[in-house]
Design a protein around this motif. Structure first.
Motif, mmCIF file in Angstrom:
data_model
loop_
_atom_site.group_PDB
_atom_site.id
_atom_site.type_symbol
_atom_site.label_atom_id
_atom_site.label_comp_id
_atom_site.label_asym_id
_atom_site.label_seq_id
_atom_site.Cartn_x
_atom_site.Cartn_y
_atom_site.Cartn_z
ATOM 1 N N CYS A 90 29.011 -10.571 -59.637
ATOM 2 C CA CYS A 90 27.847 -9.701 -59.803
ATOM 3 C C CYS A 90 26.695 -10.221 -58.955
ATOM 4 N N CYS A 91 25.942 -9.309 -58.351
ATOM 5 C CA CYS A 91 24.834 -9.713 -57.484
ATOM 6 C C CYS A 91 23.642 -10.261 -58.266
ATOM 7 N N LYS A 92 23.557 -9.973 -59.548
ATOM 8 C CA LYS A 92 22.398 -10.418 -60.343
ATOM 9 C C LYS A 92 22.691 -11.692 -61.122
ATOM 10 N N CYS A 93 23.733 -11.662 -61.954
ATOM 11 C CA CYS A 93 24.032 -12.830 -62.792
ATOM 12 C C CYS A 93 24.972 -13.823 -62.110
ATOM 13 N N GLY A 94 25.695 -13.392 -61.081
ATOM 14 C CA GLY A 94 26.594 -14.290 -60.368
ATOM 15 C C GLY A 94 27.885 -14.583 -61.094
ATOM 16 N N LYS A 95 28.219 -13.788 -62.124
ATOM 17 C CA LYS A 95 29.439 -14.015 -62.885
ATOM 18 C C LYS A 95 30.544 -13.072 -62.406
ATOM 19 N N LYS A 96 31.773 -13.452 -62.698
ATOM 20 C CA LYS A 96 32.922 -12.626 -62.313
ATOM 21 C C LYS A 96 33.126 -11.556 -63.371
ATOM 22 N N GLU A 97 32.365 -10.502 -63.259
ATOM 23 C CA GLU A 97 32.458 -9.382 -64.184
ATOM 24 C C GLU A 97 32.883 -8.134 -63.409
ATOM 25 N N GLU A 98 33.254 -7.092 -64.153
ATOM 26 C CA GLU A 98 33.647 -5.833 -63.523
ATOM 27 C C GLU A 98 32.421 -5.136 -62.951
ATOM 28 N N ILE A 99 32.491 -4.803 -61.676
ATOM 29 C CA ILE A 99 31.377 -4.140 -61.009
ATOM 30 C C ILE A 99 31.382 -2.663 -61.385
ATOM 31 N N VAL A 100 30.219 -2.176 -61.850
ATOM 32 C CA VAL A 100 30.128 -0.802 -62.339
ATOM 33 C C VAL A 100 30.151 0.193 -61.182
ATOM 34 N N ALA A 101 29.275 0.003 -60.207
ATOM 35 C CA ALA A 101 29.155 0.942 -59.083
ATOM 36 C C ALA A 101 28.982 0.160 -57.794
ATOM 37 N N HIS A 102 29.534 0.706 -56.717
ATOM 38 C CA HIS A 102 29.417 0.089 -55.399
ATOM 39 C C HIS A 102 28.354 0.805 -54.587
ATOM 40 N N LYS A 103 27.712 0.074 -53.721
ATOM 41 C CA LYS A 103 26.637 0.624 -52.906
ATOM 42 C C LYS A 103 27.204 1.575 -51.870
ATOM 43 N N SER A 104 26.587 2.726 -51.741
ATOM 44 C CA SER A 104 27.044 3.709 -50.759
ATOM 45 C C SER A 104 26.708 3.225 -49.353
ATOM 46 N N PRO A 105 27.565 3.482 -48.367
ATOM 47 C CA PRO A 105 27.313 2.993 -47.008
ATOM 48 C C PRO A 105 26.129 3.695 -46.356
ATOM 49 N N THR A 106 25.466 2.997 -45.476
ATOM 50 C CA THR A 106 24.349 3.569 -44.741
ATOM 51 C C THR A 106 24.864 4.490 -43.637
ATOM 52 N N LYS A 107 23.930 5.186 -42.963
ATOM 53 C CA LYS A 107 24.325 6.096 -41.885
ATOM 54 C C LYS A 107 24.977 5.343 -40.735
ATOM 55 N N ALA A 108 24.452 4.154 -40.424
ATOM 56 C CA ALA A 108 25.040 3.348 -39.347
ATOM 57 C C ALA A 108 26.463 2.929 -39.697
ATOM 58 N N GLU A 109 26.684 2.532 -40.956
ATOM 59 C CA GLU A 109 28.028 2.139 -41.382
ATOM 60 C C GLU A 109 28.974 3.334 -41.392
ATOM 61 N N GLN A 110 28.463 4.505 -41.775
ATOM 62 C CA GLN A 110 29.284 5.708 -41.743
ATOM 63 C C GLN A 110 29.721 6.042 -40.320
ATOM 64 N N LEU A 111 28.776 6.004 -39.380
ATOM 65 C CA LEU A 111 29.109 6.295 -37.982
ATOM 66 C C LEU A 111 30.097 5.275 -37.427
ATOM 67 N N GLN A 112 29.933 4.017 -37.823
ATOM 68 C CA GLN A 112 30.845 2.976 -37.357
ATOM 69 C C GLN A 112 32.256 3.191 -37.908
ATOM 70 N N ALA A 113 32.351 3.573 -39.181
ATOM 71 C CA ALA A 113 33.661 3.830 -39.784
ATOM 72 C C ALA A 113 34.332 5.042 -39.147
ATOM 73 N N ILE A 114 33.549 6.093 -38.877
ATOM 74 C CA ILE A 114 34.100 7.286 -38.238
ATOM 75 C C ILE A 114 34.601 6.965 -36.829
ATOM 76 N N ALA A 115 33.816 6.177 -36.083
ATOM 77 C CA ALA A 115 34.227 5.804 -34.725
ATOM 78 C C ALA A 115 35.505 4.963 -34.739
ATOM 79 N N GLN A 116 35.615 4.071 -35.729
ATOM 80 C CA GLN A 116 36.813 3.248 -35.825
ATOM 81 C C GLN A 116 38.046 4.091 -36.154
ATOM 82 N N LEU A 117 37.874 5.061 -37.049
ATOM 83 C CA LEU A 117 38.989 5.953 -37.376
ATOM 84 C C LEU A 117 39.408 6.789 -36.170
#
Length: 235
Positions: free
Chosen positions: A96-123
């Motif tokens: 976990c990014c806050k407590c630092g414990k190995k717990e189940e992550i509830v939600a993942h951060k959505s990718p930014t526009k730059a990361e989206q474009l990079q993933a599309i280009a790689q595909l």
């Protein structure tokens, strides 16, 4: 609470009861408050998510004025308040990014526009290595994920609806079912979309490693009638 030493139990109810629910935008409609309310609480466990959500709800959330130092890599890479571990270290260590414990992550951060474009280009670069048949199969799968219908199927549905007036109710039910399927496909999150696209691409690559498949090539021709065979016989 009682003033007796060691007595921490209170019997009576709270003296002043709130008649209305607290709203952090009741007297403050600034851009800062709206931005805090629209923050994405991700890459944390359930308990930490509830804590941060409480701070946002009751106007206790304090933004960072500058990046914070990560306790794992000791770099100033933390941009979210109340986090102690950066996103890279948290993903590598699965904590976990806050407590630092190995717990189940509830939600993942959505990718930014730059990361989206990079993933599309790689595909797209990986798709160029496929054969023409595999490439068309991949793009058909993407259209299915986006909820697009084939033009040919649309024309068949329109002609069937125009010719038979008795089956109007049946076609309406079919259209409703197709619309529901399209909504289910278009309701996919961006992360699921890229994951499904990458999975399909890996399957097509494995098919290419297996060798040339002539049956699949004939199946991909999609011949629907005998008119396609009228070539040299008439001439």
């Amino acid at each position: 609470m009682s003033t007796q030493r060691g007595n921490v139990n209170r019997v009576r109810r709270q003296k002043y009861q709130n008649k209305t629910v607290f709203r952090n935008t009741l007297h403050d409609n600034s851009k800062r408050t709206k931005m805090i309310n629209s923050l994405e609480i991700a890459e944390v466990c359930k308990r930490c998510q509830d804590v941060i959500a409480w701070k946002v709800k009751y106007k206790k959330y304090k933004l960072l004025s500058q990046p914070k130092t990560c306790i794992k890599c000791h770099q100033k890479t933390i941009k979210d308040a109340y986090h102690t571990v950066c996103l890279t270290c948290a993903k590598d260590l699965e904590i976990c990014c806050k407590c630092g414990k190995k717990e189940e992550i509830v939600a993942h951060k959505s990718p930014t526009k730059a990361e989206q474009l990079q993933a599309i280009a790689q595909l797209e670069m990986e798709v160029k290595c496929l054969s023409e048949r595999k490439r068309r199969a991949y793009y058909r799968y993407l259209d299915k994920l986006k909820g697009k219908k084939k033009k040919k199927k649309r024309k068949e549905d329109e002609s069937a609806a125009a010719n038979s007036s008795e089956t109007e109710g049946v076609t309406d039910v079919a259209d409703e079912k197709e619309g529901e399927n399209d909504e289910e496909l278009t309701s996919l999150s961006l992360e699921e979309y890229f994951r499904n696209a990458q999975q399909k691409l890996d399957e097509l690559k494995k098919g290419m490693e297996g060798g040339f498949d002539m049956i699949d090539d004939f199946d991909d021709l999609s011949i629907t009638s005998d008119e396609d065979f009228d070539d040299s016989d008439e001439n």
